[in-house]
Design an enzyme around this catalytic site. Structure first.
Site, PDB file in Angstrom:
ATOM      1  N   ARG A 168       0.829  -1.206   0.000  1.00 40.01           N
ATOM      2  CA  ARG A 168       0.000   0.000   0.000  1.00 40.01           C
ATOM      3  C   ARG A 168       0.864   1.258   0.000  1.00 40.01           C
ATOM      4  NH1 ARG A 168      -5.129  -0.171   2.240  1.00 40.01           N
ATOM      5  NH2 ARG A 168      -4.822   1.713   3.458  1.00 40.01           N
ATOM      6  N   ARG A 172       9.507   6.083  -3.396  1.00 42.41           N
ATOM      7  CA  ARG A 172       9.792   7.031  -4.486  1.00 42.41           C
ATOM      8  C   ARG A 172      11.199   7.571  -4.401  1.00 42.41           C
ATOM      9  NH1 ARG A 172       5.136  10.187  -2.638  1.00 42.41           N
ATOM     10  NH2 ARG A 172       3.332   9.164  -3.558  1.00 42.41           N
ATOM     11  N   ARG A 245      -8.064  -7.350  13.627  1.00 38.53           N
ATOM     12  CA  ARG A 245      -7.360  -6.501  14.583  1.00 38.53           C
ATOM     13  C   ARG A 245      -8.328  -5.426  15.049  1.00 38.53           C
ATOM     14  NH1 ARG A 245      -3.464  -7.751  17.655  1.00 38.53           N
ATOM     15  NH2 ARG A 245      -2.206  -5.844  17.561  1.00 38.53           N
ATOM     16  N   GLU A 296      -3.771   6.033  19.020  1.00 41.73           N
ATOM     17  CA  GLU A 296      -4.345   4.807  18.468  1.00 41.73           C
ATOM     18  C   GLU A 296      -3.576   3.593  18.993  1.00 41.73           C
ATOM     19  OE1 GLU A 296      -5.552   5.949  14.380  1.00 41.73           O
ATOM     20  OE2 GLU A 296      -5.092   3.853  13.939  1.00 41.73           O
TER      21      GLU A 296
HETATM   22  P1  FAD Z   1     -18.080   0.057   8.190  1.00 41.79           P
HETATM   23  O1  FAD Z   1     -17.731   1.485   8.146  1.00 41.79           O
HETATM   24  O2  FAD Z   1     -17.385  -0.806   9.193  1.00 41.79           O
HETATM   25  O3  FAD Z   1     -19.663  -0.046   8.417  1.00 41.79           O
HETATM   26  C1  FAD Z   1     -20.302  -1.251   8.775  1.00 41.79           C
HETATM   27  C2  FAD Z   1     -21.427  -0.891   9.721  1.00 41.79           C
HETATM   28  O4  FAD Z   1     -22.183  -2.084   9.979  1.00 41.79           O
HETATM   29  C3  FAD Z   1     -20.948  -0.392  11.070  1.00 41.79           C
HETATM   30  O5  FAD Z   1     -21.516   0.878  11.333  1.00 41.79           O
HETATM   31  C4  FAD Z   1     -21.436  -1.439  12.055  1.00 41.79           C
HETATM   32  O6  FAD Z   1     -21.849  -0.897  13.299  1.00 41.79           O
HETATM   33  C5  FAD Z   1     -22.624  -2.050  11.320  1.00 41.79           C
HETATM   34  N1  FAD Z   1     -22.940  -3.409  11.748  1.00 41.79           N
HETATM   35  C6  FAD Z   1     -22.083  -4.451  11.824  1.00 41.79           C
HETATM   36  N2  FAD Z   1     -22.735  -5.542  12.270  1.00 41.79           N
HETATM   37  C7  FAD Z   1     -24.023  -5.163  12.477  1.00 41.79           C
HETATM   38  C8  FAD Z   1     -25.181  -5.841  12.950  1.00 41.79           C
HETATM   39  N3  FAD Z   1     -25.124  -7.120  13.352  1.00 41.79           N
HETATM   40  N4  FAD Z   1     -26.344  -5.163  13.035  1.00 41.79           N
HETATM   41  C9  FAD Z   1     -26.393  -3.861  12.690  1.00 41.79           C
HETATM   42  N5  FAD Z   1     -25.324  -3.167  12.241  1.00 41.79           N
HETATM   43  C10 FAD Z   1     -24.174  -3.811  12.138  1.00 41.79           C
HETATM   44  N6  FAD Z   1     -10.143   4.301   4.044  1.00 41.79           N
HETATM   45  C11 FAD Z   1      -9.670   5.300   3.255  1.00 41.79           C
HETATM   46  O7  FAD Z   1     -10.017   5.362   2.070  1.00 41.79           O
HETATM   47  N7  FAD Z   1      -8.825   6.250   3.758  1.00 41.79           N
HETATM   48  C12 FAD Z   1      -8.403   6.246   5.051  1.00 41.79           C
HETATM   49  O8  FAD Z   1      -7.630   7.114   5.461  1.00 41.79           O
HETATM   50  C13 FAD Z   1      -8.871   5.198   5.898  1.00 41.79           C
HETATM   51  N8  FAD Z   1      -8.481   5.149   7.179  1.00 41.79           N
HETATM   52  C14 FAD Z   1      -8.934   4.148   7.977  1.00 41.79           C
HETATM   53  C15 FAD Z   1      -8.527   4.129   9.305  1.00 41.79           C
HETATM   54  C16 FAD Z   1      -8.971   3.122  10.150  1.00 41.79           C
HETATM   55  C17 FAD Z   1      -8.508   3.096  11.578  1.00 41.79           C
HETATM   56  C18 FAD Z   1      -9.851   2.121   9.653  1.00 41.79           C
HETATM   57  C19 FAD Z   1     -10.323   1.011  10.560  1.00 41.79           C
HETATM   58  C20 FAD Z   1     -10.275   2.150   8.336  1.00 41.79           C
HETATM   59  C21 FAD Z   1      -9.825   3.151   7.483  1.00 41.79           C
HETATM   60  N9  FAD Z   1     -10.243   3.236   6.160  1.00 41.79           N
HETATM   61  C22 FAD Z   1      -9.766   4.233   5.346  1.00 41.79           C
HETATM   62  C23 FAD Z   1     -11.184   2.236   5.594  1.00 41.79           C
HETATM   63  C24 FAD Z   1     -12.638   2.718   5.668  1.00 41.79           C
HETATM   64  O9  FAD Z   1     -13.013   2.877   7.014  1.00 41.79           O
HETATM   65  C25 FAD Z   1     -13.518   1.664   4.987  1.00 41.79           C
HETATM   66  O10 FAD Z   1     -13.131   1.440   3.657  1.00 41.79           O
HETATM   67  C26 FAD Z   1     -15.017   2.008   4.962  1.00 41.79           C
HETATM   68  O11 FAD Z   1     -15.425   2.839   5.988  1.00 41.79           O
HETATM   69  C27 FAD Z   1     -15.767   0.705   5.042  1.00 41.79           C
HETATM   70  O12 FAD Z   1     -17.149   0.918   4.937  1.00 41.79           O
HETATM   71  P2  FAD Z   1     -18.120  -0.289   5.258  1.00 41.79           P
HETATM   72  O13 FAD Z   1     -19.511   0.221   5.054  1.00 41.79           O
HETATM   73  O14 FAD Z   1     -17.704  -1.500   4.538  1.00 41.79           O
HETATM   74  O15 FAD Z   1     -17.857  -0.665   6.803  1.00 41.79           O
HETATM   75  N1  UDP Z   2       3.554   0.757   7.844  1.00 38.87           N
HETATM   76  C1  UDP Z   2       4.780   0.758   8.480  1.00 38.87           C
HETATM   77  N2  UDP Z   2       5.255   1.916   9.033  1.00 38.87           N
HETATM   78  C2  UDP Z   2       4.544   3.066   8.996  1.00 38.87           C
HETATM   79  C3  UDP Z   2       3.296   3.074   8.336  1.00 38.87           C
HETATM   80  C4  UDP Z   2       2.822   1.902   7.788  1.00 38.87           C
HETATM   81  O1  UDP Z   2       5.428  -0.279   8.538  1.00 38.87           O
HETATM   82  O2  UDP Z   2       5.015   4.082   9.532  1.00 38.87           O
HETATM   83  C5  UDP Z   2       3.057  -0.512   7.275  1.00 38.87           C
HETATM   84  C6  UDP Z   2       2.219  -1.299   8.291  1.00 38.87           C
HETATM   85  O3  UDP Z   2       2.438  -2.674   8.058  1.00 38.87           O
HETATM   86  C7  UDP Z   2       0.806  -0.918   7.911  1.00 38.87           C
HETATM   87  C8  UDP Z   2       0.922  -0.849   6.388  1.00 38.87           C
HETATM   88  O4  UDP Z   2       2.225  -0.286   6.163  1.00 38.87           O
HETATM   89  O5  UDP Z   2      -0.133  -1.873   8.355  1.00 38.87           O
HETATM   90  C9  UDP Z   2      -0.137  -0.009   5.714  1.00 38.87           C
HETATM   91  O6  UDP Z   2      -0.074   1.304   6.239  1.00 38.87           O
HETATM   92  P1  UDP Z   2      -1.285   2.312   6.136  1.00 38.87           P
HETATM   93  O7  UDP Z   2      -0.821   3.641   6.615  1.00 38.87           O
HETATM   94  O8  UDP Z   2      -1.843   2.221   4.768  1.00 38.87           O
HETATM   95  O9  UDP Z   2      -2.275   1.666   7.197  1.00 38.87           O
HETATM   96  P2  UDP Z   2      -3.752   2.051   7.660  1.00 38.87           P
HETATM   97  O10 UDP Z   2      -3.893   3.538   7.563  1.00 38.87           O
HETATM   98  O11 UDP Z   2      -4.653   1.289   6.775  1.00 38.87           O
HETATM   99  O12 UDP Z   2      -3.759   1.580   9.070  1.00 38.87           O
END
Ligand code: FAD
Ligand code: UDP
Length: 363
Positions: A168, A172, A245, A296
């Site tokens: 991911r 560069r 996780r 986090e």
């Molecule tokens: P979710 O957002 O998980 O929605 C699923 C919903 O279903 C939840 O609200 C949950 O409560 C509900 N649900 C589950 N089970 C039930 C049940 N039994 N009954 C009723 N409701 C239920 N993507 C990016 O593009 N850029 C980013 O910078 C980025 N950062 C991220 C950082 C973190 C820490 C995480 C965890 C993810 C990140 N993502 C990012 C990914 C992004 O969050 C997901 O791609 C997107 O939000 C997923 O949408 P979803 O609808 O599949 O799931």
């Molecule tokens: N990663 C790392 N060092 C960093 C940032 C990311 O080794 O400082 C690795 C780590 O394995 C991570 C992966 O790159 O799970 C993807 O990073 P990203 O920032 O895309 O993770 P997310 O925002 O999805 O948690």
């Protein structure tokens, strides 16, 4: 009777519900949380938009998806350029000439390439994250910026993790700190809630409602179900639990204007328990008097916790394939999104897939 019951008011559920209601379908959206938006949900704290479930930076190469989200919000020009803090030293991410300069004092791409080339492992086809990382950036960067971070983030050794996770991150040989290669990037000004609210405008929405609290009723409330919860939970964990996780987010409001000078600072050493500190105001170039930061902390998922990241290693993928066979037989249920398809998806992918799905099933 509804046409669709949508389980989960996250991005997948909301995009699908929006498209289905535009197609004249009656949709009921339920979510067990007490808010919409899933992991994109934002809260206002002291005038700062706080990404409650971790930093969400929108980025995509897909023009259709970019145009689509821009219908629901104005996006700013935020470009993600995180820093990595290793034992008090700061390095630029992703791995680029600024990182190489700081590490080795090299000022030309040729000199940086020469060092990395010397440190690359001999392995020709990397089998795991450790081999992949070393073959991409060499041992110095692996030891300082990858190993500690990855092992605490995933709770597993880099040698036991799939290689794709590290792919991911761009590598560069230019002085470019942009974390993404995508053409389009930004933060919706004011946060993501407005997007989801607009998407769900024409649907019935019930929050604080778990599908499994009254499964037999919800299974018969609509012609079709769009399910975005955990696929193993849907099938009563009959083939065993998939591994995820989890994270805990610890927010703090501080009486300072600027805590760390950047939205995202990663802590890459294994002995710091958190992986990153997010300072939310910087996503929107905020000038408030106070600031809000979130620490986090990663942890293993156990039932009752929020599952944030699927662990897509061989063992879990083999269990997942059994659930997929069961899902194929559930003719009236569509499994979508990150938890429904057990994949590490970014927002743009979830939107793209929900649009395709709606196109196929809303006639
Ligand atoms: P979710 O957002 O998980 O929605 C699923 C919903 O279903 C939840 O609200 C949950 O409560 C509900 N649900 C589950 N089970 C039930 C049940 N039994 N009954 C009723 N409701 C239920 N993507 C990016 O593009 N850029 C980013 O910078 C980025 N950062 C991220 C950082 C973190 C820490 C995480 C965890 C993810 C990140 N993502 C990012 C990914 C992004 O969050 C997901 O791609 C997107 O939000 C997923 O949408 P979803 O609808 O599949 O799931
Ligand atoms: N990663 C790392 N060092 C960093 C940032 C990311 O080794 O400082 C690795 C780590 O394995 C991570 C992966 O790159 O799970 C993807 O990073 P990203 O920032 O895309 O993770 P997310 O925002 O999805 O948690």
């Amino acid at each position: 009777m509804y046409d669709f019951l949508i389980v989960g008011a996250g991005l997948f559920g909301a995009v699908f519900a929006h498209e289905a209601s535009l197609g004249g379908k009656r949709c009921l959206v339920i979510d067990k949380r007490n808010h919409i938006g899933g992991n994109t949900y934002c809260e206002d704290v002291e005038g700062v938009t706080v990404h409650k479930y971790g930093a969400h930076i929108f980025h995509t190469d897909n023009k259709t998806v970019w145009d689509y989200v821009n219908r629901f919000a104005d996006f700013n020009r935020y470009t993600n350029s995180p820093l990595a803090n290793h034992n008090g030293e700061l390095y630029n991410l992703p791995f680029n000439m600024n990182t190489f300069y700081k590490l080795w004092g090299v000022t030309t791409p040729e000199a940086a390439e020469e060092i990395i080339e010397r440190q690359r492992a001999i392995a020709t086809a990397p089998k795991n994250l450790e081999e992949q990382a070393i073959s991409l950036v060499g041992t110095d960067i692996y030891e300082k910026l990858i190993k500690g971070y990855t092992e605490k983030q995933w709770g597993r050794k880099c040698s036991d993790l799939p290689a794709f996770i590290i792919n991911r991150l761009p590598v560069r040989f230019t002085f470019d700190n942009n974390y993404f290669n995508d053409r389009y990037q930004g933060i919706p000004i004011g946060g993501y809630n407005q997007i989801i609210e607009k998407m769900l405008e024409k649907c019935d929405v019930k929050l604080g409602t778990d599908f499994f609290s009254d499964e037999s009723r919800y299974k018969h409330i609509a012609d079709k179900i769009v399910y975005t919860g955990m696929i193993d939970e849907y099938f009563g964990y009959c083939h065993g639990e998939l591994e995820y996780r989890s994270l805990s987010f610890e927010p703090e409001t501080l009486d300072v204007r600027n805590f760390q000078g950047n939205a995202v600072v990663n802590y890459t050493s294994a002995d710091v328990p958190y992986t990153r500190i997010i300072e939310h105001k910087h996503f929107e170039f905020g000038t408030q008097d106070k600031t809000v930061v979130t620490y986090e902390y990663p942890s293993e998922w156990v039932r009752g916790n929020e599952p944030y990241y699927p662990v897509n290693d061989e063992k879990n993928m083999s269990v997942y394939s059994k659930y997929l066979d069961l899902a194929d037989k559930e003719k009236n249920v569509i499994f979508g999104g990150r938890l429904g398809t057990y994949r590490y998806l970014d927002m743009w992918q979830v939107i793209a897939e929900a649009l395709i799905c709606a196109d196929l099933v809303v006639s």
